[in-house]
Write an enzyme that holds these catalytic residues in place. Structure first.
Site, short mmCIF file in Angstrom:
data_model
loop_
_atom_site.label_atom_id
_atom_site.label_comp_id
_atom_site.label_asym_id
_atom_site.label_seq_id
_atom_site.Cartn_x
_atom_site.Cartn_y
_atom_site.Cartn_z
CD GLU A 43 -2.63 1.47 2.47
OE1 GLU A 43 -3.62 2.21 2.42
OE2 GLU A 43 -2.23 0.92 3.52
CD GLU A 68 2.10 8.16 5.19
OE1 GLU A 68 2.43 9.35 4.98
OE2 GLU A 68 1.12 7.62 4.63
CG ASP A 95 10.33 8.98 -2.30
OD1 ASP A 95 9.24 8.59 -2.76
OD2 ASP A 95 11.11 9.71 -2.94
CG ASP A 118 -1.99 16.04 -1.45
OD1 ASP A 118 -2.73 16.72 -2.20
OD2 ASP A 118 -1.37 16.52 -0.49
CE LYS A 122 -2.93 27.22 -4.61
NZ LYS A 122 -2.02 28.17 -3.91
CG ASP A 154 -12.35 12.27 -2.18
OD1 ASP A 154 -11.14 11.98 -2.25
OD2 ASP A 154 -12.76 13.27 -1.55
#
Length: 214
Positions: A43, A68, A95, A118, A122, A154
């Site tokens: 994951e 993570e 990373d 994320d 922008k 989402d």
């Protein structure tokens, strides 16, 4: 989408054995970290580890490696694994993209999971998104024949953009639809983000790809 601080941890619970550094991942030896040979699923973007908490007991025959980049969340996910004796879970703090690019061998992973990354809203920040063509090619490379790539979000524009990138990588089979399922308990979700969006009545976009068997 900013993340809240990780919850408090009981200092009596030792979790060092569950938390892996970059030096421990190279050379790539999952059988050493887990103490057994078993299919491995990764994951990317584990956060607080809800997916691993829910799915590792359902697939005891599978090893799960959470990756993570935020150290505090990696520590909490490792703590949670230790607290619940999740012997088929390990957490890497660092990373993930570099580990995929530089460390993981070809065709050795049964599944890759990326949930609610994320979106970097922008336009000038889109290059920071985790799902870019080079990483998608690394996912294809490390997956074994028949291996699966799961991507949920989402954010509809991010979802559509990723599916467009996947179309360019013809070696993947998909996207396949992933039906929504009803939770069996209040935390029966892939991530806390999924839980929040669904409880608020929002839309989740799900996709599943498969690396064909040669």
């Amino acid at each position: 989408m900013g993340r809240r601080a990780a919850p408090r941890m009981d200092p009596r619970i030792e979790y060092d054995d569950y938390l892996k550094s970059e030096d421990e991942l190279n050379p790539w030896q999952p059988e050493v970290w887990f103490g057994r040979q078993a299919p491995l699923e990764i994951e990317v973007g584990t956060g607080k580890g809800l997916f691993l908490r829910n799915f590792s007991p359902r697939q005891p025959e599978t090893n799960f490696l959470g990756m993570e980049i935020a150290a505090r969340y990696a520590r909490y996910a490792a703590y949670r694994a230790a607290k619940h004796s999740m012997e088929n879970v390990r957490i890497y703090s660092g990373d993930a993209l570099r580990i995929f690019r530089e460390v993981i061998p070809d065709a050795c992973v049964a599944g890759v999971h990326v949930y609610f990354p994320d979106p970097w809203w922008k336009a000038r920040h889109h290059k920071r998104r985790v799902l870019q063509r080079p990483f998608l090619l690394d996912i294809l490379r490390v997956l074994e024949p028949g291996g699966l790539f799961h991507f949920w979000t989402d954010v509809e524009p991010y979802f559509k953009n990723t599916l467009d990138l996947m179309k360019e990588i013809e070696a993947f089979d998909g996207p396949h639809e992933v039906p929504e399922r009803e939770p069996e308990h209040p935390l029966d979700y892939r991530t806390h983000r999924e839980r929040r969006v669904r409880l608020e009545g929002g839309m989740i976009y799900r996709s599943l790809y498969k690396k064909p068997v040669d």
